[in-house]
Design a protein around this motif. Structure first.
Motif, PDB file in Angstrom:
ATOM      1  N   THR A   1      19.761 -12.655  49.231  1.00 20.06           N
ATOM      2  CA  THR A   1      18.872 -13.256  50.235  1.00 20.06           C
ATOM      3  C   THR A   1      18.554 -14.702  49.855  1.00 20.06           C
ATOM      4  OG1 THR A   1      17.823 -11.077  50.322  1.00 20.06           O
ATOM      5  CG2 THR A   1      16.691 -12.887  51.462  1.00 20.06           C
ATOM      6  N   ILE A   2      18.254 -14.885  48.574  1.00 20.50           N
ATOM      7  CA  ILE A   2      17.876 -16.220  48.103  1.00 20.50           C
ATOM      8  C   ILE A   2      19.080 -17.169  48.160  1.00 20.50           C
ATOM      9  CG2 ILE A   2      17.033 -17.532  46.105  1.00 20.50           C
ATOM     10  CD1 ILE A   2      15.528 -14.895  45.285  1.00 20.50           C
ATOM     11  N   LEU A   3      20.248 -16.686  47.760  1.00 18.87           N
ATOM     12  CA  LEU A   3      21.438 -17.547  47.797  1.00 18.87           C
ATOM     13  C   LEU A   3      21.797 -17.965  49.218  1.00 18.87           C
ATOM     14  CD1 LEU A   3      23.838 -16.073  45.065  1.00 18.87           C
ATOM     15  CD2 LEU A   3      22.193 -17.967  44.900  1.00 18.87           C
ATOM     16  N   ALA A   4      21.606 -17.033  50.182  1.00 19.53           N
ATOM     17  CA  ALA A   4      21.898 -17.370  51.582  1.00 19.53           C
ATOM     18  C   ALA A   4      21.002 -18.502  52.056  1.00 19.53           C
ATOM     19  CB  ALA A   4      21.726 -16.126  52.459  1.00 19.53           C
ATOM     20  N   ALA A   5      19.728 -18.422  51.697  1.00 21.25           N
ATOM     21  CA  ALA A   5      18.791 -19.490  52.093  1.00 21.25           C
ATOM     22  C   ALA A   5      19.133 -20.785  51.368  1.00 21.25           C
ATOM     23  CB  ALA A   5      17.363 -19.059  51.771  1.00 21.25           C
ATOM     24  N   ASN A   6      19.489 -20.680  50.101  1.00 22.38           N
ATOM     25  CA  ASN A   6      19.855 -21.853  49.307  1.00 22.38           C
ATOM     26  C   ASN A   6      21.051 -22.574  49.944  1.00 22.38           C
ATOM     27  OD1 ASN A   6      21.508 -22.689  46.352  1.00 22.38           O
ATOM     28  ND2 ASN A   6      19.491 -23.499  46.823  1.00 22.38           N
ATOM     29  N   GLU A   7      21.982 -21.783  50.489  1.00 21.05           N
ATOM     30  CA  GLU A   7      23.154 -22.380  51.131  1.00 21.05           C
ATOM     31  C   GLU A   7      22.739 -23.327  52.264  1.00 21.05           C
ATOM     32  OE1 GLU A   7      26.539 -23.810  51.600  1.00 21.05           O
ATOM     33  OE2 GLU A   7      26.162 -22.513  49.861  1.00 21.05           O
ATOM     34  N   LYS A   8      21.706 -22.940  53.020  1.00 25.17           N
ATOM     35  CA  LYS A   8      21.201 -23.814  54.093  1.00 25.17           C
ATOM     36  C   LYS A   8      20.696 -25.132  53.529  1.00 25.17           C
ATOM     37  CE  LYS A   8      19.124 -20.120  56.710  1.00 25.17           C
ATOM     38  NZ  LYS A   8      17.847 -19.679  57.297  1.00 25.17           N
ATOM     39  N   ASP A   9      19.935 -25.051  52.431  1.00 19.01           N
ATOM     40  CA  ASP A   9      19.429 -26.288  51.810  1.00 19.01           C
ATOM     41  C   ASP A   9      20.583 -27.158  51.313  1.00 19.01           C
ATOM     42  OD1 ASP A   9      16.712 -25.772  52.193  1.00 19.01           O
ATOM     43  OD2 ASP A   9      16.559 -24.618  50.335  1.00 19.01           O
ATOM     44  N   LEU A  10      21.599 -26.513  50.763  1.00 18.11           N
ATOM     45  CA  LEU A  10      22.739 -27.276  50.241  1.00 18.11           C
ATOM     46  C   LEU A  10      23.481 -27.967  51.381  1.00 18.11           C
ATOM     47  CD1 LEU A  10      24.046 -24.747  47.545  1.00 18.11           C
ATOM     48  CD2 LEU A  10      22.831 -26.909  47.137  1.00 18.11           C
ATOM     49  N   GLU A  11      23.645 -27.239  52.502  1.00 22.52           N
ATOM     50  CA  GLU A  11      24.285 -27.853  53.681  1.00 22.52           C
ATOM     51  C   GLU A  11      23.507 -29.076  54.135  1.00 22.52           C
ATOM     52  OE1 GLU A  11      25.002 -25.215  57.102  1.00 22.52           O
ATOM     53  OE2 GLU A  11      25.885 -23.827  55.627  1.00 22.52           O
ATOM     54  N   ASN A  12      22.184 -28.906  54.285  1.00 26.41           N
ATOM     55  CA  ASN A  12      21.348 -30.042  54.695  1.00 26.41           C
ATOM     56  C   ASN A  12      21.482 -31.196  53.711  1.00 26.41           C
ATOM     57  OD1 ASN A  12      20.427 -28.559  56.850  1.00 26.41           O
ATOM     58  ND2 ASN A  12      18.548 -27.881  55.808  1.00 26.41           N
ATOM     59  N   GLY A  13      21.528 -30.850  52.448  1.00 21.41           N
ATOM     60  CA  GLY A  13      21.646 -31.868  51.403  1.00 21.41           C
ATOM     61  C   GLY A  13      22.961 -32.621  51.512  1.00 21.41           C
ATOM     62  N   ARG A  14      24.036 -31.886  51.766  1.00 20.84           N
ATOM     63  CA  ARG A  14      25.355 -32.537  51.907  1.00 20.84           C
ATOM     64  C   ARG A  14      25.341 -33.484  53.095  1.00 20.84           C
ATOM     65  NH1 ARG A  14      27.508 -27.594  49.517  1.00 20.84           N
ATOM     66  NH2 ARG A  14      27.248 -26.512  51.489  1.00 20.84           N
ATOM     67  N   GLU A  15      24.741 -33.004  54.205  1.00 21.83           N
ATOM     68  CA  GLU A  15      24.640 -33.872  55.398  1.00 21.83           C
ATOM     69  C   GLU A  15      23.880 -35.151  55.096  1.00 21.83           C
ATOM     70  OE1 GLU A  15      23.010 -31.844  58.827  1.00 21.83           O
ATOM     71  OE2 GLU A  15      24.563 -30.287  58.631  1.00 21.83           O
TER      72      GLU A  15
END
Lengths: 419, 419
Positions: free
Chosen positions: A48-62
């Motif tokens: 669950t935590i990794l899935a949410a982290n993936e969203k933050d990483l995507e935003n960060g890459r953008e």
């Protein structure tokens, strides 16, 4: 009816205060069981935590964040297991509350006890790293405090998921889940609201860059535990041993340049510099240390650039270093007093009198004689857990362990005593 | 050239900071000798002080100050001898600085010492009584701190004369006279300037009424030691012993109604009140205690007037008392949490469980079981000297002795240790 996601910071702080009353009367076993259970649940629900982290990483890459920043933001099964391990370690530390600091009996037989108790509600305002969400929660709960978490916007999805998992875990413990409040907003006004909630929040702890800390210190009426900025100096005295001086300088500058106990300025006695410039130049070169020097230094160290006010006053957090040449110890102390942030300051000398004077006159949390400033840290000093490194003088100064999250009560037990 | 009397607060604070560096390295004997010499000089030069005091008294009479106020303002040879005696007593207390709170050695042989040191410069903002000028100076110097004094305008001539005499005395000691700075201004802006001098003043201590304290707490960026306002409660539980309850209530209310540890509200269990109203009414009458009660109380205690928000929230500092009837301990605690100032709170009960719950849940500096709140005071508790009673949770809570005027340094002694 549309659903609004506007957060109500005050309502959350009030809930935390209410929950703190329950926490305050739990036994240390109940608190420790809860921490261990939280650790298990975090490990179990890591996906669950990794899935949410993936969203933050995507935003960060953008947003094009730096690689170093993305690394700090990024979670993995292993990192979450480390968070869990941290909670288990905190559960094994001594309970900082309920300790009788002193007790005595007055002539009229009134018994007095000075006992440590939780502060109540801790407001944690922090940037980037999601580990703070778990670490700060663990330290708060261990010390019987509720916590209001306001993390940085770049990690909001990760932080939110971590808190949701922890809430799920807390539901199976004696600690009310309301004891952990997460302000799910990226709006700075939510942070500012926390600044003045003296009734509901007992202390604010800012963790992050200098700007964040200054904003909290200057605007909050809630008491603040000021942490972090370290514009640390290594002073190489006339009577410094060459090998010690160079080892300490290189270690304090390069071991971890981005941390607050890294050295930012070398203050060096002109006589020592004249006698040892070759060894120093060699060491700086070998370690890729880039010098910003005063005019005296510019003439001695090849490749150095001229330093200005900015260089003396600020942290580089890189392998750059400011270098100031001085005529004597007094000049060195004056420079440190003018530009230091009262964090960690070192003198390298074989002259005990000079070391004693440095210890007596330099106003900082940690002073070093013939050692690297890198030891100012709860882990290195054996505190077991660290909330931060205080650069203020009241309440707690230097590395803060669990006791910094407590206050005292005077408990008076009588049989009808009057005055 | 005309002479201007405009004060330069910043220049004075800078002088104090500079002097604090000298103070910091004096031995305890040198500080104690200076305090004793100051005491002698104050006694010798009492006439200078009395002449200045006469000016303040004249101004006070013109302004029509109350008799009680004039009494607090008024000095005499005997009162000045008391000030001197106070300095001598402070000189005999244990030096709060230079104490090794803990020391240990890391695995790499780095030696760590956590040692108490002076804060640096104390900013004292106070009203009326000229004795604070001497007392605060004595405590500051004893603990190795310089002090910037900003007293109330009604006592400005007395305070100024006291400081001039102390300066004369200091000139014959090891303490530089710049360590005691007096802001000779009746202008509020001089006080406000002190609020933000973080570089030169390490802590502000306001002593006086609630308004003064609030102004400092809300506007200062310099850390504050908050003292004083005590909206204290006596809770008479269902299981309270009648004699104890009444003795404690009367003592806490009438012994010294104007001090901060006096009781301001009686919270009383309805069952106890029903069973013991006659005894209570008799005691209130005999001691001229005037009741502001809720509706339940109004119907039971003759002559009481209806209490409102104001009554619950404020100190009377007189023999008036607010009386709230409650159904149980939880209601009592809720009332105290809502209106208390976290100073001193008492429960009268023979029920140990109720007392334990009260101690655990009421959030205040001092909690009493079966004793009067009047004991919250450094003198009564045997501290030897008191800077004030802290109602904040950080740094120092409750009665503050000399240790509240110190901070710590971590001193690290190495032989070249790096990390």
């Amino acid at each position: 009816m549309t659903q609004t996601t506007k957060v109500n910071v005050e309502a959350q702080a009030i809930e935390a205060k209410k929950a703190s009353k329950t926490l305050m009367i739990l036994s240390k076993e109940e608190k420790n069981e809860a921490l261990n259970h939280l650790a298990d649940v975090l490990e179990r629900e890591y996906e669950t935590i990794l899935a949410a982290n993936e969203k933050d990483l995507e935003n960060g890459r953008e947003k094009g964040f730096t690689e170093a920043f993305m690394d700090r933001l990024s979670l993995s099964k292993e990192r979450i297991a480390d968070f869990a391990q941290g909670l288990r370690e905190v559960s094994e530390l001594e309970d900082p509350t309920g300790q009788v600091l002193s007790d005595w009996t007055l002539e009229n037989d009134l018994q007095v006890e000075k006992v440590t108790v939780p502060l109540g509600v801790i407001g944690m305002i922090y940037e980037a790293r999601p580990n703070v969400t778990v670490d700060a929660t663990g330290l708060a709960l261990k010390s019987g405090n509720a916590i209001v978490l306001k993390g940085g916007s770049s990690a909001i999805n990760s932080n939110k998921a971590i808190v949701e998992v922890m809430h799920k875990g807390l539901a199976e413990t004696k600690i009310p889940k309301e004891a952990v409040q997460f302000i799910a907003s990226t709006d700075r006004s939510a942070t500012n609201e926390m600044f003045t909630m003296k009734e509901h929040i007992d202390v604010l702890i800012p963790r992050g860059g200098g700007k964040l800390i200054q904003a909290v210190v200057e605007n909050a009426t809630v008491p603040v535990l000021e942490t972090g900025v370290g514009n640390c100096h290594i002073y190489i005295d006339k009577d410094a041993d060459v090998e010690k001086a160079i080892n300490i300088l290189v270690n304090a500058k390069t071991d971890r340049p981005a941390v607050c106990n890294a050295a930012e300025t070398l203050v060096v006695h002109k006589e020592w510099l004249a006698a040892n410039n070759e060894a120093l130049i060699k060491a700086l070169k070998e370690n890729d240390i880039h010098v910003h020097g005063d005019e005296h230094v510019m003439n001695i160290i090849p490749g150095s650039v001229l330093a200005g006010e900015e260089d003396w006053a600020n942290e580089y957090l890189s392998t750059d270093i400011a270098v100031k040449a001085v005529d004597d110890l007094t000049d060195a102390i004056t420079h440190i007093e003018t530009y230091g942030t009262k964090h960690s300051e070192a003198i390298v000398t074989e002259n005990q009198e000079a070391a004693d004077k440095f210890f007596a006159l330099v106003d900082a949390a940690a002073l070093y004689h013939n050692a690297s400033t890198r030891f100012t840290d709860g882990g290195a000093l054996g505190f077991g857990a660290e909330i931060g490194i205080s650069t203020q003088k009241l309440h707690a100064r230097g590395p803060m362990g669990l006791p910094a999250l407590t206050t005292v009560k005077f408990l008076m037990k009588g049989t009808g005593q009057i005055r």
